[in-house]
Design a protein around this motif. Structure first.
Motif, short mmCIF file in Angstrom:
data_model
loop_
_atom_site.label_atom_id
_atom_site.label_comp_id
_atom_site.label_asym_id
_atom_site.label_seq_id
_atom_site.Cartn_x
_atom_site.Cartn_y
_atom_site.Cartn_z
N CYS A 171 2.42 1.05 -11.06
CA CYS A 171 3.23 0.84 -12.11
C CYS A 171 3.33 -0.75 -12.46
O CYS A 171 3.51 -1.43 -11.47
N GLY A 172 3.52 -1.29 -13.62
CA GLY A 172 3.87 -2.72 -13.84
C GLY A 172 2.74 -3.47 -13.84
O GLY A 172 1.44 -3.19 -13.57
N VAL A 173 3.03 -4.91 -13.51
CA VAL A 173 1.92 -6.04 -13.40
C VAL A 173 2.34 -6.46 -11.92
O VAL A 173 3.47 -6.81 -11.68
N MET A 174 1.50 -6.85 -11.19
CA MET A 174 1.28 -7.53 -9.96
C MET A 174 2.32 -8.71 -10.01
O MET A 174 1.99 -9.74 -10.73
N ASN A 175 3.05 -8.89 -9.09
CA ASN A 175 3.93 -10.12 -8.77
C ASN A 175 3.50 -10.94 -7.67
O ASN A 175 2.54 -10.36 -6.91
N GLU A 176 4.10 -11.98 -7.18
CA GLU A 176 3.65 -12.79 -6.25
C GLU A 176 3.88 -12.14 -5.00
O GLU A 176 3.22 -11.98 -3.98
N GLY A 233 1.25 5.00 -3.01
CA GLY A 233 1.75 5.36 -4.25
C GLY A 233 0.98 5.00 -5.39
O GLY A 233 1.41 5.45 -6.56
N THR A 234 -0.11 4.37 -5.40
CA THR A 234 -1.01 3.76 -6.32
C THR A 234 -2.19 4.93 -6.52
O THR A 234 -3.02 4.49 -7.27
N ILE A 235 -2.32 5.81 -5.48
CA ILE A 235 -3.48 6.43 -5.43
C ILE A 235 -3.40 7.87 -6.25
O ILE A 235 -4.38 8.24 -6.92
N PHE A 236 -2.21 8.33 -6.31
CA PHE A 236 -2.11 9.71 -7.10
C PHE A 236 -1.45 9.84 -8.38
O PHE A 236 -0.40 8.86 -8.74
N PRO A 237 -2.27 10.37 -9.49
CA PRO A 237 -1.53 10.39 -10.80
C PRO A 237 -0.33 11.16 -11.00
O PRO A 237 -0.42 12.42 -11.06
N MET A 251 6.16 1.47 5.72
CA MET A 251 6.95 2.14 4.28
C MET A 251 8.30 1.27 4.14
O MET A 251 8.78 0.59 5.22
N GLY A 252 8.72 1.31 3.05
CA GLY A 252 10.22 1.07 2.84
C GLY A 252 10.16 0.06 1.69
O GLY A 252 9.05 -0.01 0.79
N ASP A 253 11.37 -0.58 1.37
CA ASP A 253 11.27 -1.46 0.21
C ASP A 253 10.71 -2.73 0.31
O ASP A 253 11.16 -3.64 1.26
N MET A 254 9.70 -2.86 -0.15
CA MET A 254 8.52 -4.04 0.09
C MET A 254 8.90 -5.15 -1.02
O MET A 254 8.50 -6.18 -0.95
N ASN A 255 9.70 -4.77 -1.97
CA ASN A 255 9.90 -5.72 -3.08
C ASN A 255 8.92 -6.32 -3.71
O ASN A 255 8.79 -7.51 -4.02
N ALA A 256 7.99 -5.28 -3.83
CA ALA A 256 6.45 -5.96 -4.19
C ALA A 256 5.91 -4.81 -5.50
O ALA A 256 6.11 -3.86 -5.40
N LYS A 257 5.76 -5.42 -6.60
CA LYS A 257 5.13 -4.81 -7.59
C LYS A 257 3.47 -4.90 -7.53
O LYS A 257 2.89 -6.39 -7.64
N VAL A 258 2.86 -4.00 -7.38
CA VAL A 258 1.31 -3.89 -6.96
C VAL A 258 0.62 -3.84 -8.53
O VAL A 258 -0.86 -4.13 -8.44
N GLY A 259 1.08 -2.93 -9.23
CA GLY A 259 0.57 -2.88 -10.56
C GLY A 259 -0.37 -1.81 -10.45
O GLY A 259 -0.61 -1.09 -9.41
N ASN A 260 -1.26 -1.84 -11.57
CA ASN A 260 -2.47 -0.84 -11.60
C ASN A 260 -3.66 -1.23 -11.76
O ASN A 260 -4.88 -0.65 -11.90
N ASP A 261 -3.82 -2.64 -11.66
CA ASP A 261 -5.21 -3.20 -11.60
C ASP A 261 -5.87 -3.43 -10.11
O ASP A 261 -5.25 -4.50 -9.47
N ASN A 262 -6.65 -2.62 -9.85
CA ASN A 262 -7.11 -2.81 -8.27
C ASN A 262 -8.62 -3.47 -8.17
O ASN A 262 -9.09 -3.42 -7.15
N SER A 263 -8.82 -4.09 -9.22
CA SER A 263 -10.00 -5.11 -9.21
C SER A 263 -10.09 -5.92 -7.74
O SER A 263 -9.32 -6.89 -7.76
N GLY A 264 -11.02 -5.78 -7.25
CA GLY A 264 -11.42 -6.33 -5.96
C GLY A 264 -10.49 -5.77 -4.52
O GLY A 264 -10.80 -6.20 -3.62
N TYR A 265 -9.73 -4.98 -4.95
CA TYR A 265 -8.73 -4.24 -3.87
C TYR A 265 -9.09 -2.59 -3.88
O TYR A 265 -7.98 -1.96 -3.54
N ASP A 266 -10.15 -2.19 -4.28
CA ASP A 266 -10.34 -0.79 -4.50
C ASP A 266 -10.07 0.12 -3.23
O ASP A 266 -9.86 1.28 -3.22
#
Length: 201
Positions: free
Chosen positions: A86-91, A109-113, A63-78
């Motif tokens: 939130c947002g759009v996945m970055n590098e 943080g991406t599991i719960f609505p 856990m922690g500050d991963m400085n990563a935006k993973v977004g809400n599109d889990n295609s291929g990573y369900d």
């Protein structure tokens, strides 16, 4: 506390003793998206070593500050993330998702609505930009022990990051009751004189 290990300026690990299961927790401060590739590679290589060295039966939390935006599109990573990011996945988000996929980790943080205000973890000093860049990951074995992950905006932490909390409940599989087989004796046969004599001392 079973173990406390400062690894680098970006990583620290602790191991906690539990009643039924021990936990390995790694706290992170990942390089920003603008950092050079070498710095990012070095960070994830160190993280991989520490995660690999954790006892296999432990509950593992990164856990922690991963400085990563993973977004809400889990295609291929369900198996790695849900659809409530939130947002759009970055590098950096791509790196994090790949790391989680390789190590059977789930991004909590991406599991719960929740409403976005309970998911966005960082606010820029000018107040215009808000992102979900702080994450909590748990190993897949304990995925269903994670009951909630959300931001607590009321916590005054003197930081541009909001407090992220998680709710866990450890569920243990119930051990089966071992049935003791009772031996039954057919005492009716003792009425036969020959059988009765064979048991007479």
């Amino acid at each position: 506390l079973l173990e406390w290990k400062p690894i680098s300026s970006r990583l620290i690990k602790i191991r906690l003793k539990g009643k039924h299961i021990n936990s390995t927790i790694i706290q992170c401060y990942a390089p920003t998206n603008d950092n050079d590739e070498e710095t990012k590679d070095s960070f994830y290589e160190q993280l991989q070593v520490e995660l690999k060295n954790a006892p296999g039966h432990d509950m593992k939390i990164v856990m922690g500050d991963m400085n990563a935006k993973v977004g809400n599109d889990n295609s291929g990573y369900d198996r790695v993330m849900g659809k409530h990011g939130c947002g759009v996945m970055n590098e950096n988000g791509e790196r994090l998702v790949e790391f989680c996929a390789s190590n059977d980790l789930v991004i909590g943080g991406t599991i719960f609505p929740h409403k976005d205000i309970h998911k966005l973890t960082w606010c820029s000093p000018n107040g215009r930009d808000r992102n979900q860049i702080d994450h909590l990951m748990i190993n897949g074995t304990w995925r269903h022990s994670l009951l909630d992950v959300r931001v607590r905006r009321g916590a005054d932490a003197y930081s541009d990051h909001h407090l992220v909390t998680a709710k866990l409940r450890v569920k243990l599989r119930r051990a089966g009751i071992r049935k003791i087989r009772k031996e039954h004796f057919d005492i009716v046969k003792l009425q036969n004189p020959r059988v009765k004599n064979s048991f007479t001392l």
